[in-house]
Structures are given as structure tokens and as C-alpha cells.
Design a protein around this motif. Structure first.
Motif, PDB file in Angstrom:
ATOM      1  N   LEU A   6       0.827  -1.194   0.000  1.00  0.00           N
ATOM      2  CA  LEU A   6       0.000   0.000   0.000  1.00  0.00           C
ATOM      3  C   LEU A   6       0.867   1.252   0.000  1.00  0.00           C
ATOM      4  O   LEU A   6       1.984   1.251   0.518  1.00  0.00           O
ATOM      5  CB  LEU A   6      -0.904   0.020   1.232  1.00  0.00           C
ATOM      6  CG  LEU A   6      -1.856  -1.153   1.399  1.00  0.00           C
ATOM      7  CD1 LEU A   6      -2.625  -1.004   2.701  1.00  0.00           C
ATOM      8  CD2 LEU A   6      -2.796  -1.268   0.226  1.00  0.00           C
ATOM      9  N   THR A   7       0.317   2.317  -0.545  1.00  0.00           N
ATOM     10  CA  THR A   7       0.983   3.612  -0.506  1.00  0.00           C
ATOM     11  C   THR A   7       0.712   4.263   0.852  1.00  0.00           C
ATOM     12  O   THR A   7      -0.186   3.844   1.594  1.00  0.00           O
ATOM     13  CB  THR A   7       0.459   4.533  -1.612  1.00  0.00           C
ATOM     14  OG1 THR A   7      -0.923   4.790  -1.368  1.00  0.00           O
ATOM     15  CG2 THR A   7       0.665   3.924  -3.000  1.00  0.00           C
ATOM     16  N   VAL A   8       1.455   5.310   1.147  1.00  0.00           N
ATOM     17  CA  VAL A   8       1.236   6.039   2.401  1.00  0.00           C
ATOM     18  C   VAL A   8      -0.190   6.590   2.465  1.00  0.00           C
ATOM     19  O   VAL A   8      -0.860   6.428   3.492  1.00  0.00           O
ATOM     20  CB  VAL A   8       2.305   7.135   2.598  1.00  0.00           C
ATOM     21  CG1 VAL A   8       1.937   8.054   3.755  1.00  0.00           C
ATOM     22  CG2 VAL A   8       3.671   6.495   2.833  1.00  0.00           C
ATOM     23  N   ALA A  13      -5.624   6.268   5.019  1.00  0.00           N
ATOM     24  CA  ALA A  13      -7.068   6.045   4.956  1.00  0.00           C
ATOM     25  C   ALA A  13      -7.473   4.826   5.769  1.00  0.00           C
ATOM     26  O   ALA A  13      -8.492   4.844   6.468  1.00  0.00           O
ATOM     27  CB  ALA A  13      -7.499   5.885   3.497  1.00  0.00           C
ATOM     28  N   TRP A  14      -6.681   3.748   5.680  1.00  0.00           N
ATOM     29  CA  TRP A  14      -7.009   2.516   6.390  1.00  0.00           C
ATOM     30  C   TRP A  14      -6.970   2.730   7.909  1.00  0.00           C
ATOM     31  O   TRP A  14      -7.868   2.318   8.645  1.00  0.00           O
ATOM     32  CB  TRP A  14      -6.055   1.408   5.981  1.00  0.00           C
ATOM     33  CG  TRP A  14      -6.481   0.038   6.427  1.00  0.00           C
ATOM     34  CD1 TRP A  14      -7.536  -0.294   7.214  1.00  0.00           C
ATOM     35  CD2 TRP A  14      -5.844  -1.200   6.104  1.00  0.00           C
ATOM     36  NE1 TRP A  14      -7.590  -1.660   7.395  1.00  0.00           N
ATOM     37  CE2 TRP A  14      -6.566  -2.239   6.729  1.00  0.00           C
ATOM     38  CE3 TRP A  14      -4.730  -1.528   5.355  1.00  0.00           C
ATOM     39  CZ2 TRP A  14      -6.193  -3.570   6.623  1.00  0.00           C
ATOM     40  CZ3 TRP A  14      -4.377  -2.858   5.250  1.00  0.00           C
ATOM     41  CH2 TRP A  14      -5.097  -3.869   5.868  1.00  0.00           C
ATOM     42  N   LEU A  15      -5.896   3.396   8.384  1.00  0.00           N
ATOM     43  CA  LEU A  15      -5.733   3.609   9.820  1.00  0.00           C
ATOM     44  C   LEU A  15      -6.445   4.858  10.324  1.00  0.00           C
ATOM     45  O   LEU A  15      -6.527   5.086  11.534  1.00  0.00           O
ATOM     46  CB  LEU A  15      -4.239   3.695  10.172  1.00  0.00           C
ATOM     47  CG  LEU A  15      -3.394   2.457   9.899  1.00  0.00           C
ATOM     48  CD1 LEU A  15      -1.944   2.726  10.279  1.00  0.00           C
ATOM     49  CD2 LEU A  15      -3.936   1.254  10.637  1.00  0.00           C
ATOM     50  N   LYS A  16      -6.906   5.689   9.387  1.00  0.00           N
ATOM     51  CA  LYS A  16      -7.574   6.950   9.731  1.00  0.00           C
ATOM     52  C   LYS A  16      -6.673   7.847  10.574  1.00  0.00           C
ATOM     53  O   LYS A  16      -7.077   8.371  11.619  1.00  0.00           O
ATOM     54  CB  LYS A  16      -8.920   6.696  10.401  1.00  0.00           C
ATOM     55  CG  LYS A  16      -9.887   5.992   9.462  1.00  0.00           C
ATOM     56  CD  LYS A  16     -11.183   5.670  10.136  1.00  0.00           C
ATOM     57  CE  LYS A  16     -12.189   5.010   9.242  1.00  0.00           C
ATOM     58  NZ  LYS A  16     -11.737   3.938   8.391  1.00  0.00           N
ATOM     59  N   VAL A  17      -5.437   7.987  10.094  1.00  0.00           N
ATOM     60  CA  VAL A  17      -4.446   8.853  10.733  1.00  0.00           C
ATOM     61  C   VAL A  17      -3.821   9.737   9.659  1.00  0.00           C
ATOM     62  O   VAL A  17      -4.020   9.523   8.465  1.00  0.00           O
ATOM     63  CB  VAL A  17      -3.346   8.045  11.464  1.00  0.00           C
ATOM     64  CG1 VAL A  17      -3.931   7.217  12.589  1.00  0.00           C
ATOM     65  CG2 VAL A  17      -2.570   7.170  10.496  1.00  0.00           C
ATOM     66  N   GLY A  18      -3.037  10.700  10.083  1.00  0.00           N
ATOM     67  CA  GLY A  18      -2.398  11.617   9.151  1.00  0.00           C
ATOM     68  C   GLY A  18      -1.067  11.106   8.614  1.00  0.00           C
ATOM     69  O   GLY A  18      -0.516  10.107   9.088  1.00  0.00           O
ATOM     70  N   ARG A  19      -0.565  11.819   7.631  1.00  0.00           N
ATOM     71  CA  ARG A  19       0.708  11.483   6.988  1.00  0.00           C
ATOM     72  C   ARG A  19       1.852  11.448   8.003  1.00  0.00           C
ATOM     73  O   ARG A  19       2.673  10.533   7.993  1.00  0.00           O
ATOM     74  CB  ARG A  19       0.999  12.510   5.893  1.00  0.00           C
ATOM     75  CG  ARG A  19       2.312  12.294   5.171  1.00  0.00           C
ATOM     76  CD  ARG A  19       2.536  13.332   4.085  1.00  0.00           C
ATOM     77  NE  ARG A  19       1.510  13.297   3.056  1.00  0.00           N
ATOM     78  CZ  ARG A  19       1.541  12.481   2.003  1.00  0.00           C
ATOM     79  NH1 ARG A  19       2.533  11.659   1.837  1.00  0.00           N
ATOM     80  NH2 ARG A  19       0.573  12.506   1.127  1.00  0.00           N
ATOM     81  N   LEU A  25       5.444   6.117  12.378  1.00  0.00           N
ATOM     82  CA  LEU A  25       5.408   4.666  12.584  1.00  0.00           C
ATOM     83  C   LEU A  25       6.491   3.974  11.758  1.00  0.00           C
ATOM     84  O   LEU A  25       7.114   3.012  12.215  1.00  0.00           O
ATOM     85  CB  LEU A  25       4.028   4.109  12.230  1.00  0.00           C
ATOM     86  CG  LEU A  25       2.883   4.515  13.157  1.00  0.00           C
ATOM     87  CD1 LEU A  25       1.548   4.082  12.569  1.00  0.00           C
ATOM     88  CD2 LEU A  25       3.082   3.938  14.538  1.00  0.00           C
ATOM     89  N   ILE A  26       6.717   4.451  10.549  1.00  0.00           N
ATOM     90  CA  ILE A  26       7.775   3.889   9.694  1.00  0.00           C
ATOM     91  C   ILE A  26       9.147   4.207  10.285  1.00  0.00           C
ATOM     92  O   ILE A  26      10.006   3.333  10.401  1.00  0.00           O
ATOM     93  CB  ILE A  26       7.651   4.436   8.258  1.00  0.00           C
ATOM     94  CG1 ILE A  26       6.379   3.889   7.594  1.00  0.00           C
ATOM     95  CG2 ILE A  26       8.890   4.097   7.436  1.00  0.00           C
ATOM     96  CD1 ILE A  26       6.031   4.564   6.276  1.00  0.00           C
TER      97      ILE A  26
END
Length: 62
Positions: A6-8, A13-19, A25-26
């Protein structure tokens, strides 16, 4: 989501968090990723493992 990588923005969108949260996390190795050229990709299984570890850490049955 059936894609293997998946892209960032898709992870956002999946985690419903910001960039910033995804890149944090990375950066802290809580979410695995790989670089393909200048692009960052996150394996779906890495996201699932991260979520499972968070659920376990928070004491929620997975």
C-alpha cells in the motif's frame, strides 16, 4: 484491501491517521516499509501485525 503493498495515502485512509503519523510509525520501525525508487510502500501484513500488537498491548482481545 487486497493489494499486497500500500501507498502512504492508502495506509492513512485505512488507519484513519495523518501522513505524519504514518511516517512516524515507519521511522520508529513499528510499521515495516520498503522503498521502490522514490516511493514508500507498506506491506498489508505489516499493518495487520502492527494492529494486532497494538490490540494486545492495549489489552483488547484480537
Amino acid at each position: 484491501m487486497t493489494d499486497e503493498l500500500l501507498t502512504v495515502p492508502e495506509v492513512m485512509a485505512w488507519l484513519k491517521v495523518g501522513r505524519t503519523t504514518v511516517y512516524d510509525l515507519i521511522r520508529t520501525h513499528r510499521l515495516p516499509s520498503l522503498r521502490i525508487g522514490r516511493s514508500r510502500r507498506i506491506p498489508v501484513e505489516g499493518i495487520r501485525a502492527y494492529l494486532a500488537s497494538q490490540l494486545q498491548h492495549d489489552g483488547v482481545a484480537a
